[in-house]
Design a protein around this motif. Structure first.
Motif, PDB file in Angstrom:
ATOM      1  N   GLY A  68       0.823  -1.209   0.000  1.00 56.46           N
ATOM      2  CA  GLY A  68       0.000   0.000   0.000  1.00 56.46           C
ATOM      3  C   GLY A  68       0.848   1.247   0.000  1.00 56.46           C
ATOM      4  N   GLU A  69       0.173   2.387  -0.166  1.00 53.45           N
ATOM      5  CA  GLU A  69       0.913   3.653  -0.185  1.00 53.45           C
ATOM      6  C   GLU A  69       0.339   4.633   0.824  1.00 53.45           C
ATOM      7  OE1 GLU A  69       0.894   4.534  -4.332  1.00 53.45           O
ATOM      8  OE2 GLU A  69       2.074   2.707  -4.638  1.00 53.45           O
ATOM      9  N   GLY A  70       0.801   5.896   0.724  1.00 50.69           N
ATOM     10  CA  GLY A  70       0.496   6.943   1.699  1.00 50.69           C
ATOM     11  C   GLY A  70      -0.899   6.929   2.298  1.00 50.69           C
ATOM     12  N   GLU A  71      -1.916   7.146   1.436  1.00 55.02           N
ATOM     13  CA  GLU A  71      -3.273   7.309   1.980  1.00 55.02           C
ATOM     14  C   GLU A  71      -3.787   6.025   2.611  1.00 55.02           C
ATOM     15  OE1 GLU A  71      -5.759   8.988  -1.109  1.00 55.02           O
ATOM     16  OE2 GLU A  71      -5.375  10.985  -0.283  1.00 55.02           O
ATOM     17  N   PHE A  72      -3.372   4.904   2.062  1.00 54.03           N
ATOM     18  CA  PHE A  72      -3.786   3.618   2.648  1.00 54.03           C
ATOM     19  C   PHE A  72      -3.258   3.512   4.078  1.00 54.03           C
ATOM     20  CE2 PHE A  72      -2.530  -0.808   3.598  1.00 54.03           C
ATOM     21  CZ  PHE A  72      -3.804  -1.377   3.665  1.00 54.03           C
ATOM     22  N   PHE A  73      -1.968   3.826   4.254  1.00 53.23           N
ATOM     23  CA  PHE A  73      -1.409   3.694   5.603  1.00 53.23           C
ATOM     24  C   PHE A  73      -1.909   4.800   6.535  1.00 53.23           C
ATOM     25  CE2 PHE A  73       1.660   0.928   3.336  1.00 53.23           C
ATOM     26  CZ  PHE A  73       1.401  -0.219   4.069  1.00 53.23           C
ATOM     27  N   ASP A  74      -2.221   5.992   5.970  1.00 47.41           N
ATOM     28  CA  ASP A  74      -2.837   7.017   6.817  1.00 47.41           C
ATOM     29  C   ASP A  74      -4.165   6.483   7.350  1.00 47.41           C
ATOM     30  OD1 ASP A  74      -0.783   8.703   6.268  1.00 47.41           O
ATOM     31  OD2 ASP A  74      -1.842   9.876   4.746  1.00 47.41           O
ATOM     32  N   CYS A  75      -4.878   5.803   6.472  1.00 46.19           N
ATOM     33  CA  CYS A  75      -6.181   5.279   6.861  1.00 46.19           C
ATOM     34  C   CYS A  75      -6.036   4.178   7.919  1.00 46.19           C
ATOM     35  CB  CYS A  75      -6.899   4.728   5.629  1.00 46.19           C
ATOM     36  SG  CYS A  75      -8.529   4.094   6.028  1.00 46.19           S
ATOM     37  N   THR A  76      -5.111   3.239   7.675  1.00 47.47           N
ATOM     38  CA  THR A  76      -5.029   2.102   8.609  1.00 47.47           C
ATOM     39  C   THR A  76      -4.426   2.530   9.955  1.00 47.47           C
ATOM     40  OG1 THR A  76      -2.931   1.373   7.652  1.00 47.47           O
ATOM     41  CG2 THR A  76      -4.944   0.382   6.776  1.00 47.47           C
ATOM     42  N   LYS A  77      -3.573   3.555   9.906  1.00 51.54           N
ATOM     43  CA  LYS A  77      -3.042   4.098  11.174  1.00 51.54           C
ATOM     44  C   LYS A  77      -4.199   4.719  11.977  1.00 51.54           C
ATOM     45  CE  LYS A  77       0.048   5.742  14.016  1.00 51.54           C
ATOM     46  NZ  LYS A  77       0.719   4.925  14.953  1.00 51.54           N
ATOM     47  N   ALA A  78      -5.053   5.462  11.248  1.00 50.99           N
ATOM     48  CA  ALA A  78      -6.204   6.078  11.919  1.00 50.99           C
ATOM     49  C   ALA A  78      -7.146   4.996  12.458  1.00 50.99           C
ATOM     50  CB  ALA A  78      -6.938   6.998  10.949  1.00 50.99           C
ATOM     51  N   MET A  79      -7.293   3.897  11.715  1.00 49.81           N
ATOM     52  CA  MET A  79      -8.160   2.803  12.190  1.00 49.81           C
ATOM     53  C   MET A  79      -7.597   2.175  13.457  1.00 49.81           C
ATOM     54  SD  MET A  79      -9.243   0.642   8.900  1.00 49.81           S
ATOM     55  CE  MET A  79     -10.511   1.267   7.809  1.00 49.81           C
ATOM     56  N   HIS A  80      -6.286   1.966  13.429  1.00 48.71           N
ATOM     57  CA  HIS A  80      -5.615   1.396  14.592  1.00 48.71           C
ATOM     58  C   HIS A  80      -5.899   2.269  15.825  1.00 48.71           C
ATOM     59  CE1 HIS A  80      -2.029  -0.927  16.218  1.00 48.71           C
ATOM     60  NE2 HIS A  80      -2.297  -0.051  17.171  1.00 48.71           N
ATOM     61  N   ASN A  81      -5.681   3.577  15.659  1.00 50.31           N
ATOM     62  CA  ASN A  81      -5.909   4.484  16.789  1.00 50.31           C
ATOM     63  C   ASN A  81      -7.370   4.491  17.208  1.00 50.31           C
ATOM     64  OD1 ASN A  81      -3.223   5.104  16.778  1.00 50.31           O
ATOM     65  ND2 ASN A  81      -3.461   6.950  15.528  1.00 50.31           N
ATOM     66  N   ALA A  82      -8.273   4.429  16.211  1.00 53.00           N
ATOM     67  CA  ALA A  82      -9.701   4.463  16.536  1.00 53.00           C
ATOM     68  C   ALA A  82     -10.110   3.195  17.288  1.00 53.00           C
ATOM     69  CB  ALA A  82     -10.522   4.615  15.262  1.00 53.00           C
TER      70      ALA A  82
END
Ligand code: UDP
Length: 415
Positions: A68-82
């Motif tokens: 994956g790339e930038g936005e994908f990992f931004d999303c999954t990082k946010a999911m992890h935190n959520a």
């Protein structure tokens, strides 16, 4: 020596024999693990060990990584935190990147996944893959490594349609789990007895590390290894140490943890700890480099007592590590520490600096008792928290899913 022989030495021959017997029930099965990184983080660390062990047991297993790339990992990082409770919504745009990345990966991974018998999907990153294989013949298991006990609801509601269709899910602790409409399993974390952080070290190797940090090997030593985080209560540990020092003036303390460069809060805590320790040459506040496994191992072995006085804790791997070194652990009465510190047997559970000080004095003044507790501690980890137990539970889960209604699996007695 092959891997299984090496683990038989560390975990006992019976542990490996059980693995062989369970693996025999899985002959011919094709197993795939999928996560989002091959290096870095606990999931990659455990797969790096589990996959070769499964292969050596004759299981047809592979490990795939989604790309994956930038936005994908931004999303999954946010999911992890959520999932861990952070109340920040995730934008439509990021969620689209998440879904598109999974769709792209589904094509690339089709040869591995479409006919697999068991697919373990680790964490939220590859969770939508299941929906992209509508005709799959296998059993798909969602393995959540995150504390999802109090997720941010809007994000959890988004994830639900992705994770409910799984045949089963696995959480690390009951306290981390969410109710889902399929079989749920609890598989606690584990440590690798052969890795640098936990393998046996010679007295010289331990001595080299204590010398490097100016620690006197002849005097009593208390060690807490932790990120500099308020929930790990390093200031409470210093307070406990001070209370002990009044009675046992030779005592020394090590508080060791990694750099806090990307964590402003961590930097602040480190500063507070350094201020609290200032002027006392017997308090060693050590800033560890990112890969300090051998140093951590040596410090835990140099300790007379390992402390983990957390105020809140997930599982607490540092506790497992300390117990495995044959040290009694004095731990906060919170989270997974309570699964590991069996009060009065493998260590003591405490709630205050005064309580910790009392237990530290008690153990430092009775080295024979401390040694006996340490032996119990090591045996407790050998039986419950080594990677061999972790693998045994994965294998048992697959055998049980495969056997459908039959809920008894007979293993021969060994040893
Ligand atoms: N650890 C490390 N460097 C540090 C501090 C901790 O490598 O500076 C390791 C520690 O040995 C343990 C893990 O990181 O294996 C921390 O896991 P734990 O469950 O104790 O706490 P967490 O940091 O996940 O809250």
């Amino acid at each position: 020596m092959n891997l299984l022989q090496a683990y038989a030495q560390a975990a006992g021959p019976q542990a490996v024999e059980q693995l062989r017997q369970l693996a025999a029930h899985l002959r011919g099965a094709k197993v795939v693990h999928v996560n989002s990184t091959r290096v870095g983080g606990g999931v990659a660390e455990i797969l790096t060990k589990l996959v070769p062990l499964m292969q050596e047991l004759g299981i047809d297993v592979s490990w795939e990584v989604i790309d994956g790339e930038g936005e994908f990992f931004d999303c999954t990082k946010a999911m992890h935190n959520a999932l861990q409770g952070n109340r920040t919504p995730i934008s439509e745009r990021l969620l689209r990147a998440y879904e598109e990345t999974n769709a792209r990966n589904a094509e690339a991974l089709a040869p591995a996944l479409r006919d697999a018998d068991f697919v373990f999907i680790h964490d939220p990153q590859p969770a939508p893959l299941l929906g992209l294989f509508p005709d799959h013949p296998g059993q798909w298991i969602w393995r959540c490594h995150i504390d999802a006990s109090r997720p941010y609801r809007p994000v959890w509601r988004y994830l639900l349609p992705h994770v409910t269709p799984y045949h089963a899910s696995i959480f690390s602790l009951a306290a981390f789990a969410q109710e889902l409409p399929h079989r749920q399993y609890l598989i606690p974390p584990s440590i690798d007895p052969l890795g640098d952080k936990n393998r046996d070290l010679s007295a010289e190797q331990v001595r080299a590390v204590t010398d490097e940090h100016g620690i006197d090997p002849e005097r009593p030593l208390i060690v807490q290894i932790s990120r500099f985080d308020r929930f790990k209560d390093p200031l409470g540990v210093i307070e406990a140490y001070r209370l002990v020092k009044r009675f046992i003036p030779s005592v020394q303390l090590v508080l060791a943890g990694g750099g806090a460069a990307d964590d402003p809060e961590g930097e602040l805590v480190l500063q507070e700890v350094q201020e609290a320790a200032a002027g006392d040459p017997d308090v060693h506040v050590l800033l560890l480099p990112p890969d300090a496994d051998l140093a951590i191992n040596a410090l835990q072995r140099a300790a007379d007592i390992v402390v983990q006085k957390s105020l809140r804790e997930g599982f607490g791997l540092t506790v497992t590590e300390g117990l495995w070194k044959g040290r009694p652990v004095i731990g906060g009465r919170v989270g997974g520490i309570r699964l590991q510190v069996i009060d009065h047997h493998t260590g003591f559970l405490v709630s205050t600096p005064e309580g910790a000080a009392l237990r530290i004095r008690h153990l430092l003044s009775q080295p024979e008792k401390a040694a006996a507790m340490g032996a119990t501690a090591r045996a407790f980890v050998r039986d419950n928290f080594l990677i061999t137990r972790h693998l045994r539970e994965y294998l048992t889960l697959m055998v049980s899913l495969r056997s459908g209604q039959r809920d008894r699996i007979e293993l021969d007695r060994v040893g």
